[in-house]
Design an enzyme around this catalytic site. Structure first.
Site, PDB file in Angstrom:
ATOM      1  N   GLY A  34      25.441  41.409  43.670  1.00  0.00           N
ATOM      2  CA  GLY A  34      26.389  42.141  42.849  1.00  0.00           C
ATOM      3  C   GLY A  34      26.929  43.351  43.572  1.00  0.00           C
ATOM      4  N   PRO A  35      27.992  43.947  43.061  1.00  0.00           N
ATOM      5  CA  PRO A  35      28.591  45.126  43.701  1.00  0.00           C
ATOM      6  C   PRO A  35      27.657  46.321  43.636  1.00  0.00           C
ATOM      7  CG  PRO A  35      29.609  44.700  41.574  1.00  0.00           C
ATOM      8  CD  PRO A  35      28.715  43.542  41.846  1.00  0.00           C
ATOM      9  N   PRO A  36      27.921  47.349  44.445  1.00  0.00           N
ATOM     10  CA  PRO A  36      27.059  48.542  44.434  1.00  0.00           C
ATOM     11  C   PRO A  36      27.037  49.202  43.058  1.00  0.00           C
ATOM     12  CG  PRO A  36      28.487  48.550  46.359  1.00  0.00           C
ATOM     13  CD  PRO A  36      28.959  47.431  45.488  1.00  0.00           C
ATOM     14  N   GLY A  37      25.853  49.623  42.642  1.00  0.00           N
ATOM     15  CA  GLY A  37      25.721  50.353  41.388  1.00  0.00           C
ATOM     16  C   GLY A  37      25.644  49.505  40.152  1.00  0.00           C
ATOM     17  N   LYS A  62      21.012  46.215  40.343  1.00  0.00           N
ATOM     18  CA  LYS A  62      20.137  45.201  40.943  1.00  0.00           C
ATOM     19  C   LYS A  62      18.709  45.735  41.113  1.00  0.00           C
ATOM     20  CE  LYS A  62      22.881  44.855  44.499  1.00  0.00           C
ATOM     21  NZ  LYS A  62      23.965  45.749  44.056  1.00  0.00           N
ATOM     22  N   HIS A  98      58.118  63.876  40.054  1.00  0.00           N
ATOM     23  CA  HIS A  98      57.511  62.748  40.759  1.00  0.00           C
ATOM     24  C   HIS A  98      56.563  61.985  39.827  1.00  0.00           C
ATOM     25  CE1 HIS A  98      55.878  60.866  44.544  1.00  0.00           C
ATOM     26  NE2 HIS A  98      54.879  60.608  43.702  1.00  0.00           N
ATOM     27  N   GLU A  99      55.659  62.711  39.156  1.00  0.00           N
ATOM     28  CA  GLU A  99      54.699  62.049  38.278  1.00  0.00           C
ATOM     29  C   GLU A  99      55.382  61.466  37.038  1.00  0.00           C
ATOM     30  OE1 GLU A  99      51.888  61.518  39.471  1.00  0.00           O
ATOM     31  OE2 GLU A  99      52.052  62.908  41.138  1.00  0.00           O
ATOM     32  N   HIS A 151      56.756  58.031  37.905  1.00  0.00           N
ATOM     33  CA  HIS A 151      55.721  56.989  37.852  1.00  0.00           C
ATOM     34  C   HIS A 151      55.461  56.551  36.416  1.00  0.00           C
ATOM     35  CE1 HIS A 151      54.489  56.829  41.994  1.00  0.00           C
ATOM     36  NE2 HIS A 151      54.208  58.112  42.053  1.00  0.00           N
ATOM     37  N   ASP A 203      52.025  56.061  48.029  1.00  0.00           N
ATOM     38  CA  ASP A 203      52.663  55.041  47.196  1.00  0.00           C
ATOM     39  C   ASP A 203      53.262  53.938  48.056  1.00  0.00           C
ATOM     40  OD1 ASP A 203      52.061  56.700  45.061  1.00  0.00           O
ATOM     41  OD2 ASP A 203      53.970  57.757  45.209  1.00  0.00           O
TER      42      ASP A 203
END
Length: 639
Positions: free
Chosen positions: A202-205, A208, A424-425, A428, A502
């Site tokens: 499984g992925p980290p964290g 497991k 700019h934000e 988006h 971006d």
């Protein structure tokens, strides 16, 4: 059990003490040894003539060395050509010369010690380095081949399945291991055999290691835990010796669980192309393969291991009889995240407004470790504010910090730069809201966070495991919304470098659409990505998939066509919503941060309502700071 760390300070103190002893001994030798001031070197014949001429007052004979004083107090030294000269002794007595002799072997031990001291010091240094390389072995320098696995005895592991949440399917699979360790006869009566090894993937964290400890805690058996990197040392054969010793200890403590964390550190694919076939890592892996498949009494020893890179493991490890069961430990879904949050919140004094289900819905992609960190950060926020309860406000602050980075309010921005970031934000956010199948906007801020000057955060309203062509194109369009807003409002000549990240993301996304996901009509559903294997990943160095120059040119044209199409679409959206763009930018300049409720008000043409706790006179919330002349180019984060 906690491993004992070697006492480095004690070693250096002992080393300094030895150096001091050497200096003292040298001083003693110089002070109490013979006077080596102005000494005249004489030939033996000259010394004999001086005796006959009655010029010698005193001599001291030490073997073949003769030292003495003339009657004018001049010191001299000479050496006899033979061991003894009886005639010389008679002449000295006749001339009334005072004759002294030295005790045989005087200072012999001291001389031997001084002559051997450098070698002894070198031995001490090598002994210390030897202990360091084998982890500070307890008194025996030959214990470097012993296993370094940490043993938690029966009942020492307090973790149970109640502490593991969000991975119900994985818990169900390892439940068989627990039942076997509790009552192995139930399986043996029917001729069944429990899997020899269980590999947690499984992925980290994702939990497991926690799941493995919970198995030991539920079964109440001994638990040996070790990292894959602990096997390998610079000495050849040490890793294989530690593997043997670990399994021998496990047989003596059966029933028990051996847990190897980060198995890929020692179990990578053999034959990488470097180091030949007899390097230390491969010998360690070979010994592990033999032990797992052949050691006696393994019926009551379960080997569990964890890795987030199962693709690089050697195939021999994964065959039946070794790690014959793979348990996938995935990232939790929305229900799993809620359960994990409730587990971690049990120890906190919570306010009545805390809603774990709301946090779970707004944290897609978070692992169990991320959620534990979120709860801990919220507790820290509450402690810094001298609060007695952890409220939903602290939870939201912690979530924003993890997802968008820590606020940098000390960074002072010019009004012009602040205005540029606001547009700019806003670009988006508007393009994302007006594009089909795009994730909804969670929050927009122009407060610098992490390495970004501003952040527009898109958070999906549900867990998603695949993406459609329409959704990917909408993401491309929203990535260019910030740059286009700057261009439309301030002119092309005033566009900043703030869109560099971006552009990088958009280029990578468009190329993947063409080369990996088959979204190009001209190239079709083929994979054109170059696959380069890394040496240390256990793959061939020369693994590479080439494409012709004509195909590479066609790929570049298709990528450009996709980007140009969505660039124009984003520009059209902003032109159609110019009034909303101005209002949103003004709201960001005024409030610095706006959330989804305020954004929805702006989209329908209303004025954005003030955020909770905002006051008119507290418009400027920036703390005094130093102006940054070269702000980071990475001023947007798109999730």
């Amino acid at each position: 059990m906690k491993a004992v760390e070697p006492n480095k300070d004690g070693f250096f103190k002992n080393l300094v003490l030895w150096l001091v002893i050497v200096v003292v001994l040298m001083s003693v030798m110089n002070n109490f040894g013979p006077n080596r001031g102005s000494v005249q070197q004489l030939a033996y014949s000259e010394f004999v003539n001086a005796v006959h001429n009655k010029d010698v007052a005193q001599v001291s004979i030490d073997g073949r060395e003769v030292r003495g004083n003339f009657k004018n107090n001049q010191h001299f030294v000479t050496y006899m050509p033979m061991e003894q000269d009886q005639l010389l002794l008679n002449d000295l007595i006749k001339q009334s010369v005072k004759v002294e002799g030295r005790k045989p072997d005087d200072h012999l031990m001291l001389r031997v010690f001084i002559s051997w001291f450098p070698m002894l010091l070198l031995f001490v240094v090598m002994f210390y380095l030897f202990r360091q390389m084998q982890g500070g072995g307890k008194g025996n320098p030959m214990t470097f081949g012993r296993s370094r696995a940490r043993l938690a005895g029966e009942g020492d592991v307090k973790v149970t399945f109640d502490d593991v949440a969000g991975i119900d399917e994985a818990k169900a699979e390892v439940q068989e291991v627990v039942e076997f360790l509790k009552d192995p006869t139930k399986f043996h009566k029917l001729g069944g055999k429990i899997p020899c090894g269980v590999l947690l993937v499984g992925p980290p964290g994702s939990g497991k290691t926690l799941l493995a400890r919970a198995c030991a805690g539920e079964a109440k058996v001994d638990f040996f835990s070790i990292s894959g990197s602990d096997f390998v040392e610079m000495f050849v054969g040490v890793g294989a010796s530690r593997v043997r010793d670990m399994f021998e200890q496990a047989k003596k403590s059966s029933p028990c669980i051996i847990f190897i964390d980060e198995l890929d550190a020692v179990g990578r694919h053999r034959g990488a192309g470097l180091g030949g076939g007899h390097d230390e890592r491969e010998q360690t892996l070979n010994q592990m393969l033999v032990e797992m498949d052949g050691f006696e009494g393994k019926e009551n020893v379960i080997v569990m291991a964890a890795t987030n890179r199962p693709d690089v493991l050697d195939p021999a490890l994964l065959r039946p009889g070794r790690f014959d069961r793979q348990v996938v430990v995935p990232l939790p879904d929305i229900r799993g995240r809620e359960h994990i949050l409730r587990v971690h919140m049990r120890k906190l004094p919570l306010g009545e407004d805390v809603r774990p289900e709301r946090l779970a819905r707004s944290t897609p992609g978070f692992s169990g470790a991320d959620l534990a960190n979120l709860v801990n950060e919220a507790a820290l926020f509450a402690a810094k504010s001298d609060l007695h309860l952890v409220s939903m406000n602290e939870m939201e602050k912690a979530k924003d910090k993890i997802m968008m980075g820590a606020e940098r309010r000390s960074m002072v921005m010019l009004d012009e730069e602040k205005k540029m970031t606001a547009y700019h934000e806003s670009g988006h956010a508007i393009v994302g809201l007006k594009s089909p199948e795009h994730d909804p906007v969670y929050k927009v801020t122009i407060i610098p966070r992490g390495r970004a000057l501003g952040v527009t955060m898109f958070v999906p309203d549900e867990d998603r495991y695949s993406h459609s062509f329409k959704k990917l194109e909408s993401q491309l369009a929203s990535l260019f919304g910030g740059r286009l807003a700057e261009e439309l409002i301030f002119g092309k000549e005033h566009v900043t470098t703030g869109a560099s990240n971006d552009i990088e993301k958009a280029t990578e996304l468009a190329r993947n659409m063409v080369t990996k996901w088959g979204f190009s009509d001209k190239l079709g559903p083929l994979s054109y990505g170059e696959e380069e294997g890394e040496v240390f990943l256990g793959r061939s160095v020369t693994s590479r998939k080439e494409v012709s120059e004509a195909t590479a040119h066609m790929i570049d044209e298709e990528v450009r066509e996709i980007i140009d199409r969505n660039y124009k679409r984003a520009k059209q959206i902003l032109n159609d919503n110019m009034a909303v763009l101005h209002k949103m930018a003004d709201a960001l300049i005024k409030y610095e941060t706006i959330d989804s409720d305020q954004i929805n008000e702006l989209i329908v043409g209303k004025e954005a309502s003030p955020p909770k706790g905002w006051e008119e006179e507290g418009d400027s919330k920036e703390a005094p700071g130093t102006k940054t002349e070269e702000p980071s180019d990475k001023n947007d984060t798109d999730m």
